[in-house]
Design an enzyme around this catalytic site. Structure first.
Site, mmCIF file in Angstrom:
data_model
loop_
_atom_site.group_PDB
_atom_site.id
_atom_site.type_symbol
_atom_site.label_atom_id
_atom_site.label_comp_id
_atom_site.label_asym_id
_atom_site.label_seq_id
_atom_site.Cartn_x
_atom_site.Cartn_y
_atom_site.Cartn_z
ATOM 1 N N HIS A 7 0.829 -1.208 0.000
ATOM 2 C CA HIS A 7 0.000 0.000 0.000
ATOM 3 C C HIS A 7 0.858 1.252 0.000
ATOM 4 O O HIS A 7 2.023 1.240 0.415
ATOM 5 C CB HIS A 7 -0.930 0.006 1.223
ATOM 6 C CG HIS A 7 -0.194 0.025 2.518
ATOM 7 N ND1 HIS A 7 0.383 1.164 3.049
ATOM 8 C CD2 HIS A 7 0.095 -0.981 3.387
ATOM 9 C CE1 HIS A 7 0.975 0.865 4.182
ATOM 10 N NE2 HIS A 7 0.825 -0.424 4.424
ATOM 11 N N GLU A 85 -1.911 -7.358 7.271
ATOM 12 C CA GLU A 85 -0.631 -7.144 7.937
ATOM 13 C C GLU A 85 -0.561 -7.956 9.223
ATOM 14 O O GLU A 85 -1.591 -8.321 9.805
ATOM 15 C CB GLU A 85 -0.449 -5.651 8.239
ATOM 16 C CG GLU A 85 0.881 -5.285 8.877
ATOM 17 C CD GLU A 85 2.093 -5.657 8.039
ATOM 18 O OE1 GLU A 85 2.291 -6.867 7.783
ATOM 19 O OE2 GLU A 85 2.852 -4.746 7.672
#
Length: 198
Positions: A7, A85
């Site tokens: 990202h 994550e």
């Protein structure tokens, strides 16, 4: 093949906060990075219609994936929890410097630690879920996936794909303005056009 993307920059990245399962929005630079990645992928992929975009459901990854999808002509974005994550448990959302001051060995030689995060995920847990995602994909050469993930989970994914040891996997770069090509058991990096930091 898999094009793996991290990202774009977030507010927490800029503040040097551990994000984990917490979230923060993309910065203006992060939006520009996502657009640059989208343009790069548009140049690399001849027919976007035969590709899938799969993203972590966390907002920063999903926002990045949606920007990329728009540049590629509006491909649907699939969400998969296995690309999330790593959680740092009680350290999610805290400044890295604060955690390092309280627990000097937390970040180890790779700059990231798994087992030291109070209530967080272990390397084995992250590797198990990321590995399960990899195993669920069609075999090469039928695999045409753009995956949008995170710094640590992306390192683990590349490490598993290239059969790297834990320490070697943990020392890999985690740029927010590049794409990693996973193909034939190898990992290659393709950088975006240079962007000036804000």
């Amino acid at each position: 093949m898999i094009y793996l993307v991290r990202h774009g920059q977030t507010e927490f990245n800029r503040e040097r906060r551990i994000q984990g399962h917490n979230d923060s929005p993309l910065t203006e630079l992060g939006v520009r990075q996502a657009k640059a990645v989208g343009r790069l992928l548009r140049d690399l992929i001849r027919d976007p219609a035969v590709w899938r975009i799969v993203s972590s459901p966390l907002g920063r990854a999903r926002s990045t994936a949606e920007i990329i999808a728009g540049i590629l002509g509006g491909l649907p974005v699939e969400l998969d929890d296995r690309l999330m994550e790593m959680s740092w448990g009680a350290s999610d959302g805290r400044l890295r410097d604060e955690v390092a001051a309280e627990h000097p060995d937390t970040f180890g030689k790779t700059g990231w630690a798994f087992d030291a995060a109070t209530g967080g995920e272990s390397y084995e847990a992250v590797a198990a879920r990321v590995g399960a995602w990899l195993a669920s994909l069609p075999p090469e050469p039928d695999r045409r996936i753009i995956a949008v993930s995170h710094g640590i989970s992306g390192r683990v994914l590349r490490g598993l794909y290239a059969n790297l040891g834990r320490d070697e996997a943990g020392q890999q770069d985690v740029p927010q303005d590049a794409v990693f090509l996973l193909q034939h058991g190898g990992v290659g990096r393709i950088d975006c056009e240079p962007l000036d930091d804000l």
